[in-house]
Design a protein around this motif. Structure first.
Motif, short mmCIF file in Angstrom:
data_model
loop_
_atom_site.label_atom_id
_atom_site.label_comp_id
_atom_site.label_asym_id
_atom_site.label_seq_id
_atom_site.Cartn_x
_atom_site.Cartn_y
_atom_site.Cartn_z
N TYR A 49 0.83 -1.21 0.00
CA TYR A 49 0.00 0.00 0.00
C TYR A 49 0.86 1.26 0.00
N LEU A 50 1.91 1.28 0.79
CA LEU A 50 2.76 2.47 0.82
C LEU A 50 3.53 2.65 -0.48
N THR A 51 3.93 1.55 -1.11
CA THR A 51 4.61 1.64 -2.41
C THR A 51 3.67 2.22 -3.46
N ALA A 52 2.42 1.77 -3.44
CA ALA A 52 1.43 2.35 -4.37
C ALA A 52 1.25 3.83 -4.08
N ALA A 53 1.26 4.20 -2.80
CA ALA A 53 1.11 5.61 -2.43
C ALA A 53 2.28 6.44 -2.96
N ALA A 122 -6.40 1.63 -6.34
CA ALA A 122 -6.87 0.33 -6.82
C ALA A 122 -6.14 -0.05 -8.11
N ALA A 123 -5.97 0.90 -9.01
CA ALA A 123 -5.27 0.63 -10.25
C ALA A 123 -3.81 0.24 -10.00
N MET A 124 -3.15 0.94 -9.07
CA MET A 124 -1.75 0.63 -8.75
C MET A 124 -1.63 -0.75 -8.12
N LEU A 125 -2.50 -1.05 -7.17
CA LEU A 125 -2.41 -2.32 -6.45
C LEU A 125 -2.78 -3.50 -7.35
N GLN A 126 -3.78 -3.32 -8.20
CA GLN A 126 -4.17 -4.40 -9.12
C GLN A 126 -3.13 -4.61 -10.19
N GLY A 127 -2.40 -3.54 -10.54
CA GLY A 127 -1.38 -3.65 -11.56
C GLY A 127 -0.09 -4.27 -11.04
N GLY A 128 -0.01 -4.49 -9.73
CA GLY A 128 1.15 -5.14 -9.14
C GLY A 128 2.39 -4.26 -9.14
N GLN A 129 2.23 -2.95 -9.20
CA GLN A 129 3.37 -2.03 -9.20
C GLN A 129 3.98 -1.99 -7.82
N GLN A 130 5.18 -2.56 -7.65
CA GLN A 130 5.82 -2.55 -6.35
C GLN A 130 7.21 -2.21 -6.48
#
Length: 130
Positions: A49-53, A122-130
Protein backbone atom coordinates in the motif's frame (compact mmCIF):
# COMPACT_ATOMS: atom_id res chain seq x y z
CA UNK A 1 17.97 3.64 8.83
CA UNK A 2 17.54 6.45 11.33
CA UNK A 3 16.50 5.64 14.91
CA UNK A 4 13.83 8.32 14.37
CA UNK A 5 11.21 6.66 12.16
CA UNK A 6 9.64 9.98 11.14
CA UNK A 7 12.99 11.36 9.99
CA UNK A 8 13.55 8.09 8.13
CA UNK A 9 10.07 8.35 6.54
CA UNK A 10 10.78 11.92 5.40
CA UNK A 11 14.10 10.76 3.90
CA UNK A 12 12.40 7.93 1.99
CA UNK A 13 9.94 10.43 0.53
CA UNK A 14 12.69 12.88 -0.36
CA UNK A 15 14.65 10.11 -2.09
CA UNK A 16 11.50 8.51 -3.59
CA UNK A 17 12.85 5.25 -2.16
CA UNK A 18 10.04 2.75 -1.55
CA UNK A 19 12.65 -0.02 -1.22
CA UNK A 20 13.70 1.54 2.09
CA UNK A 21 10.33 0.55 3.57
CA UNK A 22 11.62 -2.94 4.40
CA UNK A 23 13.98 -1.53 7.02
CA UNK A 24 11.37 0.88 8.40
CA UNK A 25 8.34 -1.41 8.80
CA UNK A 26 7.86 -3.89 11.63
CA UNK A 27 6.97 -7.47 10.67
CA UNK A 28 3.52 -7.00 12.20
CA UNK A 29 2.86 -3.56 10.69
CA UNK A 30 -0.77 -2.70 9.95
CA UNK A 31 -1.96 -0.31 7.24
CA UNK A 32 -5.33 1.43 7.53
CA UNK A 33 -6.49 2.75 4.17
CA UNK A 34 -8.99 5.59 3.83
CA UNK A 35 -10.92 3.49 1.30
CA UNK A 36 -10.45 -0.17 2.31
CA UNK A 37 -12.75 -1.49 5.04
CA UNK A 38 -10.35 -3.93 6.71
CA UNK A 39 -6.87 -3.28 8.08
CA UNK A 40 -4.06 -4.60 5.90
CA UNK A 41 -1.88 -6.70 8.19
CA UNK A 42 1.82 -7.49 7.89
CA UNK A 43 4.93 -5.90 6.46
CA UNK A 44 4.26 -7.13 2.91
CA UNK A 45 0.72 -5.69 2.76
CA UNK A 46 1.73 -2.43 4.41
CA UNK A 47 4.65 -2.11 2.00
CA UNK A 48 2.38 -2.80 -0.99
CA UNK A 49 0.00 0.00 0.00
CA UNK A 50 2.76 2.47 0.82
CA UNK A 51 4.61 1.64 -2.41
CA UNK A 52 1.43 2.35 -4.37
CA UNK A 53 1.11 5.61 -2.43
CA UNK A 54 4.63 6.57 -3.56
CA UNK A 55 3.31 6.48 -7.14
CA UNK A 56 -0.10 8.09 -6.50
CA UNK A 57 0.60 10.77 -3.86
CA UNK A 58 4.20 11.80 -3.96
CA UNK A 59 4.35 14.17 -6.92
CA UNK A 60 6.04 17.58 -6.97
CA UNK A 61 3.07 19.23 -5.22
CA UNK A 62 3.07 16.89 -2.19
CA UNK A 63 4.04 18.53 1.08
CA UNK A 64 3.57 18.01 4.78
CA UNK A 65 2.12 21.17 6.32
CA UNK A 66 1.95 20.15 9.99
CA UNK A 67 3.52 17.55 12.23
CA UNK A 68 2.58 16.52 15.76
CA UNK A 69 4.97 14.01 17.30
CA UNK A 70 4.99 12.01 20.50
CA UNK A 71 7.32 9.36 21.88
CA UNK A 72 5.92 6.52 19.74
CA UNK A 73 3.45 8.18 17.39
CA UNK A 74 3.01 11.10 15.05
CA UNK A 75 0.36 12.79 12.94
CA UNK A 76 1.56 14.38 9.71
CA UNK A 77 -0.91 16.56 7.79
CA UNK A 78 -0.35 16.73 4.04
CA UNK A 79 -1.59 18.54 0.95
CA UNK A 80 -1.21 17.47 -2.66
CA UNK A 81 -2.77 18.19 -6.05
CA UNK A 82 -3.74 15.11 -8.06
CA UNK A 83 -5.45 15.47 -11.44
CA UNK A 84 -6.47 19.01 -10.53
CA UNK A 85 -8.07 17.97 -7.23
CA UNK A 86 -6.80 19.40 -3.94
CA UNK A 87 -6.28 16.52 -1.52
CA UNK A 88 -5.85 17.14 2.20
CA UNK A 89 -5.14 14.38 4.65
CA UNK A 90 -3.19 13.02 7.57
CA UNK A 91 -0.80 10.14 8.07
CA UNK A 92 -1.12 8.73 11.60
CA UNK A 93 2.00 6.69 12.35
CA UNK A 94 2.91 4.53 15.36
CA UNK A 95 6.22 2.78 15.97
CA UNK A 96 7.77 0.36 18.45
CA UNK A 97 10.81 0.70 20.72
CA UNK A 98 13.07 -0.46 17.86
CA UNK A 99 11.92 2.52 15.75
CA UNK A 100 9.98 0.37 13.27
CA UNK A 101 6.55 1.47 12.12
CA UNK A 102 3.80 -0.75 13.54
CA UNK A 103 0.77 1.17 12.29
CA UNK A 104 0.19 3.55 9.39
CA UNK A 105 -3.28 5.08 9.05
CA UNK A 106 -4.27 7.49 6.28
CA UNK A 107 -7.29 9.80 6.41
CA UNK A 108 -8.28 11.99 3.46
CA UNK A 109 -10.73 14.74 2.60
CA UNK A 110 -12.82 15.89 0.73
CA UNK A 111 -15.07 13.15 -0.71
CA UNK A 112 -14.03 13.99 -4.28
CA UNK A 113 -10.41 13.34 -3.26
CA UNK A 114 -11.30 10.05 -1.55
CA UNK A 115 -13.00 8.82 -4.71
CA UNK A 116 -9.99 9.80 -6.83
CA UNK A 117 -7.53 8.13 -4.45
CA UNK A 118 -9.67 4.98 -4.35
CA UNK A 119 -9.56 4.75 -8.15
CA UNK A 120 -5.82 5.43 -8.46
CA UNK A 121 -4.70 3.21 -5.57
CA UNK A 122 -6.87 0.33 -6.82
CA UNK A 123 -5.27 0.63 -10.25
CA UNK A 124 -1.75 0.63 -8.75
CA UNK A 125 -2.41 -2.32 -6.45
CA UNK A 126 -4.17 -4.40 -9.12
CA UNK A 127 -1.38 -3.65 -11.56
CA UNK A 128 1.15 -5.14 -9.14
CA UNK A 129 3.37 -2.03 -9.20
CA UNK A 130 5.82 -2.55 -6.35
Amino acid sequence: MSSDPIAAWHQLLKDRNARGLDALLADDAVFHSPVVHTPQVGRAMTKAYLTAAFHVFFNESFRYVRELKGEHDAVLEFEVQIDGIAVNGVDMIKWNDEGRITEFKVMIRPLKAINLIHQKMAAMLQGGQQ
